[in-house]
Design a protein around this motif. Structure first.
Motif, mmCIF file in Angstrom:
data_model
loop_
_atom_site.group_PDB
_atom_site.id
_atom_site.type_symbol
_atom_site.label_atom_id
_atom_site.label_comp_id
_atom_site.label_asym_id
_atom_site.label_seq_id
_atom_site.Cartn_x
_atom_site.Cartn_y
_atom_site.Cartn_z
ATOM 1 N N GLU A 31 0.730 -0.874 -0.020
ATOM 2 C CA GLU A 31 0.203 0.072 0.090
ATOM 3 C C GLU A 31 0.852 1.359 0.024
ATOM 4 O O GLU A 31 0.721 2.277 -1.092
ATOM 5 N N GLU A 62 -4.380 5.088 -1.066
ATOM 6 C CA GLU A 62 -3.723 3.487 -1.264
ATOM 7 C C GLU A 62 -2.993 4.541 0.423
ATOM 8 O O GLU A 62 -2.299 3.050 1.280
ATOM 9 N N HIS A 65 -5.094 2.866 2.416
ATOM 10 C CA HIS A 65 -5.404 1.671 3.566
ATOM 11 C C HIS A 65 -3.653 1.047 3.906
ATOM 12 O O HIS A 65 -4.141 0.449 4.498
ATOM 13 N N GLU A 145 -9.000 -2.203 -5.980
ATOM 14 C CA GLU A 145 -7.644 -2.835 -6.694
ATOM 15 C C GLU A 145 -8.384 -3.094 -7.798
ATOM 16 O O GLU A 145 -8.216 -2.426 -9.044
ATOM 17 N N HIS A 148 -9.057 -0.043 -9.218
ATOM 18 C CA HIS A 148 -7.679 0.922 -10.080
ATOM 19 C C HIS A 148 -7.085 0.450 -11.197
ATOM 20 O O HIS A 148 -6.330 0.888 -11.684
HETATM 21 FE FE LIG Z 1 -4.664 -0.558 -1.744
#
Ligand SMILES: [Fe+2]
Ligand SMILES: [Fe+2]
Length: 189
Positions: A31, A62, A65, A145, A148
């Protein structure tokens, strides 16, 4: 989401569940690298329409996360430890062309592949870890994810609409080969 060409071997799931604490330490570093990578792309390619906004938002997500994973580590009484590196990501980046615009397209596509593989691995954790709380956490992160991965493909299409499909196909083959050949680790990749 990109259709990966090699499924993760069940031996990874067994190892990841058995040595989940090590996976969690590696996950925190993933991350951290994802957040740093988003800012690095913004630094390198500010001219691509939409990229600065997308990468600024991604870096924040991120980092969020990272914060969640670091809190999980603390809760479990595990220290973060040093980043052991990621042979998988390193091997993929080795195929990135050195000069632009090819470099920009490759960096975006390799990012899309890493996010897609992370989606698969985090989803496997969400399906196989025993603790309901962790399963829910990883289900949520796997969905992120997937988003992303799609974002990076979209940016790559914008950067090089005429070459992106062929290059993605080449990189998918390379990625599948790496998944078959690299040793299974107690880590996300
Ligand atoms: Fe992530
Ligand atoms: Fe991500």
């Amino acid at each position: 989401v990109i259709a990966l060409r090699q499924q993760t071997d069940p031996s990874w799931i067994q190892l990841a569940v058995a040595r989940f604490d090590a996976v969690l330490q590696d996950h925190a570093h993933c991350e951290k690298k994802a957040a740093a990578h988003a800012l690095s792309l913004l630094t390198s390619y500010p001219q691509l329409p939409g990229l600065p906004r997308a990468m600024a938002a991604l870096a924040r997500e991120e980092a969020q996360h990272l914060s969640q994973v670091v809190q999980l580590l603390e809760k479990r009484g595990i220290t973060l430890g040093r980043d052991e590196g990621d042979p998988y990501a390193k091997a993929l980046y080795a195929h990135v062309r050195t000069s632009n615009p090819g470099r920009m397209v490759d960096l975006l596509l390799v990012s899309a592949l890493i996010e897609a593989r992370s989606e698969e691995r985090l989803r496997l954790l969400s399906e196989n870890l025993p603790e309901p709380e962790l399963r829910a956490f990883y289900r949520e992160l796997a969905l992120a994810e997937a988003g992303h991965s799609n974002l990076f493909v979209k940016l790559a299409q914008r950067a090089a609409p005429e070459e992106v499909d062929a290059r993605l196909s080449e990189l998918l083959d390379l990625e599948a080969k790496l998944i078959r050949e690299l040793p299974v680790r107690a880590a996300v990749h």
